[in-house]
Design a protein around this motif. Structure first.
Motif, PDB file in Angstrom:
ATOM      1  N   LEU A   9       0.836  -1.202   0.000  1.00 38.92           N
ATOM      2  CA  LEU A   9       0.000   0.000   0.000  1.00 38.92           C
ATOM      3  C   LEU A   9       0.874   1.255   0.000  1.00 38.92           C
ATOM      4  N   GLU A  10       1.894   1.270   0.843  1.00 35.81           N
ATOM      5  CA  GLU A  10       2.770   2.445   0.920  1.00 35.81           C
ATOM      6  C   GLU A  10       3.463   2.712  -0.420  1.00 35.81           C
ATOM      7  N   LYS A  11       3.918   1.648  -1.106  1.00 37.44           N
ATOM      8  CA  LYS A  11       4.559   1.808  -2.420  1.00 37.44           C
ATOM      9  C   LYS A  11       3.574   2.367  -3.440  1.00 37.44           C
ATOM     10  N   LEU A  12       2.375   1.799  -3.462  1.00 33.77           N
ATOM     11  CA  LEU A  12       1.352   2.257  -4.404  1.00 33.77           C
ATOM     12  C   LEU A  12       0.938   3.691  -4.102  1.00 33.77           C
ATOM     13  N   GLN A  13       0.806   4.013  -2.818  1.00 34.33           N
ATOM     14  CA  GLN A  13       0.432   5.367  -2.416  1.00 34.33           C
ATOM     15  C   GLN A  13       1.525   6.360  -2.814  1.00 34.33           C
ATOM     16  N   ALA A  14       2.796   5.963  -2.705  1.00 31.92           N
ATOM     17  CA  ALA A  14       3.910   6.838  -3.093  1.00 31.92           C
ATOM     18  C   ALA A  14       3.885   7.117  -4.599  1.00 31.92           C
ATOM     19  N   LYS A  15       3.482   6.123  -5.383  1.00 33.51           N
ATOM     20  CA  LYS A  15       3.395   6.304  -6.842  1.00 33.51           C
ATOM     21  C   LYS A  15       2.187   7.144  -7.243  1.00 33.51           C
ATOM     22  N   HIS A  16       1.131   7.093  -6.428  1.00 30.68           N
ATOM     23  CA  HIS A  16      -0.124   7.786  -6.735  1.00 30.68           C
ATOM     24  C   HIS A  16      -0.575   8.591  -5.519  1.00 30.68           C
TER      25      HIS A  16
END
Length: 181
Positions: A9-16
């Protein structure tokens, strides 16, 4: 397929960063913006609560952008939440790792009552003491406590939560968006 984790989630949130996301049962849910009226009602509830809680130093009030890592590892964000001061002495830089004492969901036109009630039930089962569902369309407020009947409030009623916020009162009629002439 394997379940996704907080790190995913943190990786995806950082990308978006412009998307609001929750992690529920190993799945990432992208949250759509709420309707204007429901956002206004949530802000009114949060403002009324914050204006009472803050001078008394009772705890923390947050809006829909504040995420909680719940005991089951889900990351959820209620529309409004309250955490007692003794449970969260300092605001974390990231997600709060606990269930809030009070969580509020406000029905938006794109929400289903069934999914909002399920979210409230999930929070209650994980340690939240009180869940509130506000339906601006019907001018109804539903108050949930684990193992108790739902209390339904309408415009003639006043919300009180003596077991969590002794002395706080909120007239239900004061929640709704004003109409200007």
């Amino acid at each position: 397929m394997s379940s996704l984790t907080i790190k995913d989630l943190e990786k995806l949130q950082a990308k978006h960063p412009d998307y609001r996301m929750e992690l529920v049962d190993g799945n990432i849910i992208v949250m759509s913006p709420s309707g204007y009226e429901s956002a206004e009602v949530a802000f009114e509830f949060a403002t009324q609560l914050l204006n009472w809680v803050k001078p008394r130093k009772l705890g923390r009030v947050t809006g829909s952008s504040a995420g909680f890592i719940l005991p089951n590892s889900d990351i959820r964000a209620p529309d409004v939440s309250f955490v007692l001061a003794e449970r969260l002495r300092k605001s974390p830089r990231s997600f709060a790792e606990l269930a809030p004492d009070l969580m509020v969901e406000v029905k938006s036109p794109s929400d289903s009552l069934k999914s909002l009630r399920k979210k409230i039930e999930d929070f209650l089962s994980l340690g939240t003491r009180i869940g509130i569902l506000i339906n601006p369309e019907k001018h109804i407020v539903e108050v949930y406590r684990l193992g108790q009947d739902v209390v339904i409030l309408t415009d003639d009623d006043v919300l009180t939560i003596p077991d969590l916020l002794p002395g706080w009162e909120l007239a239900i009629a004061d929640l709704w968006s004003p109409e200007f002439e």
